[in-house]
Design a protein around this motif. Structure first.
Motif, PDB file in Angstrom:
ATOM      1  N   GLN A  50       0.715  -1.268  -0.043  1.00  0.00           N
ATOM      2  CA  GLN A  50      -0.091   0.034  -0.170  1.00  0.00           C
ATOM      3  C   GLN A  50       0.802   1.214  -0.138  1.00  0.00           C
ATOM      4  O   GLN A  50       0.502   2.116  -0.651  1.00  0.00           O
ATOM      5  CB  GLN A  50      -0.966  -0.012   1.033  1.00  0.00           C
ATOM      6  CG  GLN A  50      -2.076  -1.095   1.179  1.00  0.00           C
ATOM      7  CD  GLN A  50      -3.130  -1.095   2.283  1.00  0.00           C
ATOM      8  OE1 GLN A  50      -2.888  -0.191   3.215  1.00  0.00           O
ATOM      9  NE2 GLN A  50      -4.264  -1.759   2.112  1.00  0.00           N
ATOM     10  N   PHE A  70       2.255   2.079  -3.285  1.00  0.00           N
ATOM     11  CA  PHE A  70       1.348   2.893  -4.093  1.00  0.00           C
ATOM     12  C   PHE A  70       0.926   4.217  -3.746  1.00  0.00           C
ATOM     13  O   PHE A  70       0.031   4.777  -4.189  1.00  0.00           O
ATOM     14  CB  PHE A  70      -0.018   2.064  -4.297  1.00  0.00           C
ATOM     15  CG  PHE A  70      -0.127   0.874  -5.206  1.00  0.00           C
ATOM     16  CD1 PHE A  70      -0.130   1.216  -6.501  1.00  0.00           C
ATOM     17  CD2 PHE A  70       0.521  -0.316  -4.893  1.00  0.00           C
ATOM     18  CE1 PHE A  70      -0.225   0.150  -7.655  1.00  0.00           C
ATOM     19  CE2 PHE A  70       0.509  -1.512  -5.961  1.00  0.00           C
ATOM     20  CZ  PHE A  70       0.239  -1.139  -7.170  1.00  0.00           C
ATOM     21  N   ALA A  77      -5.373  -0.465 -12.391  1.00  0.00           N
ATOM     22  CA  ALA A  77      -6.423  -0.093 -11.332  1.00  0.00           C
ATOM     23  C   ALA A  77      -8.023  -0.860 -11.720  1.00  0.00           C
ATOM     24  O   ALA A  77      -8.116  -0.475 -13.062  1.00  0.00           O
ATOM     25  CB  ALA A  77      -6.427   1.221 -11.262  1.00  0.00           C
ATOM     26  N   ARG A 125     -10.877   0.615  -4.501  1.00  0.00           N
ATOM     27  CA  ARG A 125     -10.333   0.404  -6.046  1.00  0.00           C
ATOM     28  C   ARG A 125      -8.969  -0.591  -5.710  1.00  0.00           C
ATOM     29  O   ARG A 125      -8.393  -0.664  -4.625  1.00  0.00           O
ATOM     30  CB  ARG A 125      -9.450   1.436  -6.692  1.00  0.00           C
ATOM     31  CG  ARG A 125     -10.783   2.318  -7.361  1.00  0.00           C
ATOM     32  CD  ARG A 125     -10.153   3.631  -8.105  1.00  0.00           C
ATOM     33  NE  ARG A 125     -11.211   4.435  -8.634  1.00  0.00           N
ATOM     34  CZ  ARG A 125     -11.002   5.528  -8.983  1.00  0.00           C
ATOM     35  NH1 ARG A 125      -9.743   6.305  -9.033  1.00  0.00           N
ATOM     36  NH2 ARG A 125     -12.040   6.527  -9.497  1.00  0.00           N
ATOM     37  N   VAL A 144       1.130  -0.433 -13.998  1.00  0.00           N
ATOM     38  CA  VAL A 144       0.002  -0.246 -12.900  1.00  0.00           C
ATOM     39  C   VAL A 144      -1.436  -0.570 -13.455  1.00  0.00           C
ATOM     40  O   VAL A 144      -1.632   0.069 -14.685  1.00  0.00           O
ATOM     41  CB  VAL A 144       0.272   0.773 -11.964  1.00  0.00           C
ATOM     42  CG1 VAL A 144      -0.902   1.157 -11.165  1.00  0.00           C
ATOM     43  CG2 VAL A 144       1.792   0.844 -11.302  1.00  0.00           C
ATOM     44  N   ASP A 153      -5.911   6.384 -11.716  1.00  0.00           N
ATOM     45  CA  ASP A 153      -7.311   7.023 -10.952  1.00  0.00           C
ATOM     46  C   ASP A 153      -7.769   8.255 -11.645  1.00  0.00           C
ATOM     47  O   ASP A 153      -9.006   8.327 -11.787  1.00  0.00           O
ATOM     48  CB  ASP A 153      -6.736   7.552  -9.691  1.00  0.00           C
ATOM     49  CG  ASP A 153      -6.443   6.511  -8.582  1.00  0.00           C
ATOM     50  OD1 ASP A 153      -7.033   5.485  -8.741  1.00  0.00           O
ATOM     51  OD2 ASP A 153      -5.892   6.814  -7.405  1.00  0.00           O
ATOM     52  N   TYR A 159      -5.512  -2.293  -7.034  1.00  0.00           N
ATOM     53  CA  TYR A 159      -4.322  -1.880  -7.861  1.00  0.00           C
ATOM     54  C   TYR A 159      -3.595  -3.175  -7.919  1.00  0.00           C
ATOM     55  O   TYR A 159      -3.152  -3.888  -6.808  1.00  0.00           O
ATOM     56  CB  TYR A 159      -3.618  -0.738  -7.224  1.00  0.00           C
ATOM     57  CG  TYR A 159      -4.182   0.488  -6.977  1.00  0.00           C
ATOM     58  CD1 TYR A 159      -4.617   1.423  -7.966  1.00  0.00           C
ATOM     59  CD2 TYR A 159      -5.137   0.665  -5.813  1.00  0.00           C
ATOM     60  CE1 TYR A 159      -5.321   2.418  -7.939  1.00  0.00           C
ATOM     61  CE2 TYR A 159      -5.904   1.611  -5.770  1.00  0.00           C
ATOM     62  CZ  TYR A 159      -5.895   2.722  -6.561  1.00  0.00           C
ATOM     63  OH  TYR A 159      -6.700   3.827  -6.602  1.00  0.00           O
ATOM     64  N   ARG A 213      -0.205   5.218 -10.113  1.00  0.00           N
ATOM     65  CA  ARG A 213      -1.391   5.029  -9.464  1.00  0.00           C
ATOM     66  C   ARG A 213      -2.394   6.335  -9.701  1.00  0.00           C
ATOM     67  O   ARG A 213      -3.697   6.450  -9.967  1.00  0.00           O
ATOM     68  CB  ARG A 213      -1.356   4.635  -7.939  1.00  0.00           C
ATOM     69  CG  ARG A 213      -2.745   4.548  -7.325  1.00  0.00           C
ATOM     70  CD  ARG A 213      -2.552   4.798  -5.810  1.00  0.00           C
ATOM     71  NE  ARG A 213      -3.940   4.901  -5.054  1.00  0.00           N
ATOM     72  CZ  ARG A 213      -3.804   5.227  -3.751  1.00  0.00           C
ATOM     73  NH1 ARG A 213      -3.035   5.748  -3.245  1.00  0.00           N
ATOM     74  NH2 ARG A 213      -5.108   5.107  -3.512  1.00  0.00           N
TER      75      ARG A 213
END
Length: 533
Positions: free
Chosen positions: A278, A281, A308, A349, A306, A406, A351, A402
């Motif tokens: 985490q 990210f 998502a 979300r 990456v 997003d 990832y 990320r």
């Protein structure tokens, strides 16, 4: 392990002469066996491997010189003649899994068993060696109620823990443990009786009567909710051959409070590796890429991708629960695609970090990933869509990657027919326009008062001037096309456009006025869409 898998086990043809401890598990297919015949884990799930290949592989395990590490047990849905004899010669235990069981559920159950350090005590109940968790809790509930217990997630599509069935499970319990939906007709009855609504509300214990026509036994159910009121899951107790205890409802109420603390704790306190991923990210203050790479054994400068994944459609209030529910399955599929893959769930979300092995392959795999869940009850009517960014130069760029995916998911969330997998390059117009409109919507001083005049006039006189102007601009000034789109005569549209210009002072024959009006209409539409949601 067999006790934990419960009704997912069809039969156990061969067990070892002595108790052997399982420490590692993996899921392999026929190609994996052909490329690397040595088993590298204690428990091996043979997915889609035919009977002849299994027996040939077991024969190869008989020769010690050809085997780096012999498995303790294999799990297979294939039960060919001769498997017991071949396994006995190889000194490998065999568990035949029910053909209806989902492999991801089987792997999750076994891996969870190993992670928790669960042991099988003399009574056959599963108990935790240190502190009560969901597995320990179901044992306590089963003892207190005299029934068969299962704890489900917020979507009612994934079983988090369950007590041994002891051959007393009805079809609903069997199907749920196997990872399948229960009998549709009976599920419809539960909806008609308001059972699922009661679970979401929480607090009350619902007594569901037996239904002999569907072969369903009586059960009690209670919703599990956090202190803030978030729906976390539910606890079900099915009556076995004997009746439930008189105080079973009280036991369930207490268990719901304990389960809420356990589930909240698990959500708020992921494992050390989970926290590290985490932070990689960009969450929790971030982390130095070299430190993360050293711990995760990932080269800092290796190009990465990456991905998502978000839920769209269905009940938006449950999107976070949907992503949390599929997170484990996403992790399994990602690891199958690339062994080094890392998966986490943040802010509703999922990832995934992958080696940037090839853009076409990753896009193709991602498209298959998001569509494989279509129609699964775990999605509660939603579908999954994904955004991909690649290649990134290394782990240092993961937080910015990320942020980019997003941007794509946020900007295209309201698309009527969105692409299931997209990139910033493919949706740059939607992303940039969405962000521009977002900025403008927060600046009241940039709102055009001329458009506000039309909005106010429509509110007072039901004039439909705003919709007529929007249709006129969308049709690039073609009156007939614009009139057709709003279902009025062309002369009526001409009158409305003239009236709009007279009232507001806008000149729709001027390019700047047209541009500004279209932007204003888009900002207004964005605000109305948010208000509706």
């Amino acid at each position: 392990m067999v006790a934990a898998l419960d009704t997912a086990v069809a039969r156990v043809p061969l067990t070892p002469d002595a108790a052997l401890r399982i420490r590692t598990v993996s899921m392999v297919d026929g190609d994996d066996l052909a490329a690397q015949p040595d088993a590298i884990t204690d428990a091996v799930l043979l997915v889609g491997v035919d009977g002849d290949t299994i027996i040939h592989w077991l024969h190869a395990l008989v020769e010690p010189a050809q085997v780096a590490h012999r498995p303790i047990v294999i799990l297979t849905k294939t039960d060919p003649p001769g498997i017991e004899a071949a396994a006995e010669k190889a000194s490998v235990a065999v568990v035949v899994v029910d053909g209806r069981a989902r492999w991801d559920r089987v792997l999750t159950t076994v891996q969870g068993l190993l992670d928790r350090g669960v042991v099988d005590d003399a009574s056959g109940a599963l108990a935790h060696a240190v502190d009560v968790d969901l597995v320990g809790l179901v044992g306590l509930i089963a003892h207190g109620t005299g029934g068969l217990v299962s704890i489900e997630d917020a979507t009612s599509a994934r079983v988090l823990a369950y007590s041994p069935s002891k051959g007393e499970a009805d079809d609903l319990r069997v199907q749920t443990i196997l990872g399948r939906a229960g009998p549709p007709a009976y599920l419809d009855l539960l909806r008609q009786w308001g059972v699922f609504d009661a679970i979401r509300r929480g607090g009350e214990v619902v007594d569901v009567p037996e239904h002999p026509d569907h072969g369903m036994r009586r059960r009690l159910v209670v919703g599990v909710h956090s202190r803030s009121g978030r729906h976390l899951g539910s606890i079900w107790v099915q009556e076995g051959v004997g009746p439930l205890t008189d105080d079973a409802p009280d036991v369930l109420r207490g268990a719901a409070a304990i389960a809420a603390r356990i589930l909240t704790r698990e959500m708020q306190a992921p494992s050390t590796e989970g926290q590290l991923v985490q932070r990689l990210f960009g969450a929790h203050g971030g982390i130095d890429a070299s430190s993360a790479g050293a711990y995760l054994r990932w080269s800092v400068d290796e190009p990465v991708a990456v991905v998502a994944i978000a839920a769209i459609g269905g009940d938006e209030a449950h999107h976070d629960d949907v992503i949390a529910a599929v997170g484990g399955s996403l992790r399994l599929h990602a690891s199958a695609f690339a062994a080094a893959a890392l998966t986490t769930v943040l802010d509703g979300r999922a990832y995934i970090l992958l080696p940037a092995t090839g853009s076409a392959a990753i896009i193709r795999w991602t498209r298959g990933l998001v569509t494989r869940f279509d129609g699964d009850p775990i999605l509660a009517g939603a579908i999954l869509r994904a955004a991909v960014v690649m290649p990134l130069a290394g782990l240092d760029e993961v937080p910015s990657g990320r942020a980019e995916v997003d941007r794509v998911l946020s900007a295209t969330a309201s698309d009527a027919d969105p692409a299931r997998v997209t990139t910033l390059a493919e949706s740059r117009t939607a992303v940039l326009l969405g962000e521009i409109l977002s900025v403008l919507s927060e600046r009241d001083d940039l709102a055009d008062p001329r458009l506000s005049t039309l909005v106010d006039y429509d509110a007072a006189h039901d004039g439909d001037l705003v919709s007529s102007v929007a249709a006129y601009l969308a049709a690039h000034g073609n009156v007939r096309d614009a009139a057709r789109s709003v279902g009025i005569h062309a002369n009526t549209l001409r009158y409305r456009i003239d009236r709009a210009q007279q009232l507001s002072g806008l000149r729709l024959d001027d390019a700047d006025d047209r541009l500004l009006t279209e932007i204003g209409l888009a900002v207004r539409g964005r605000g109305e869409s948010r208000a509706t949601r």
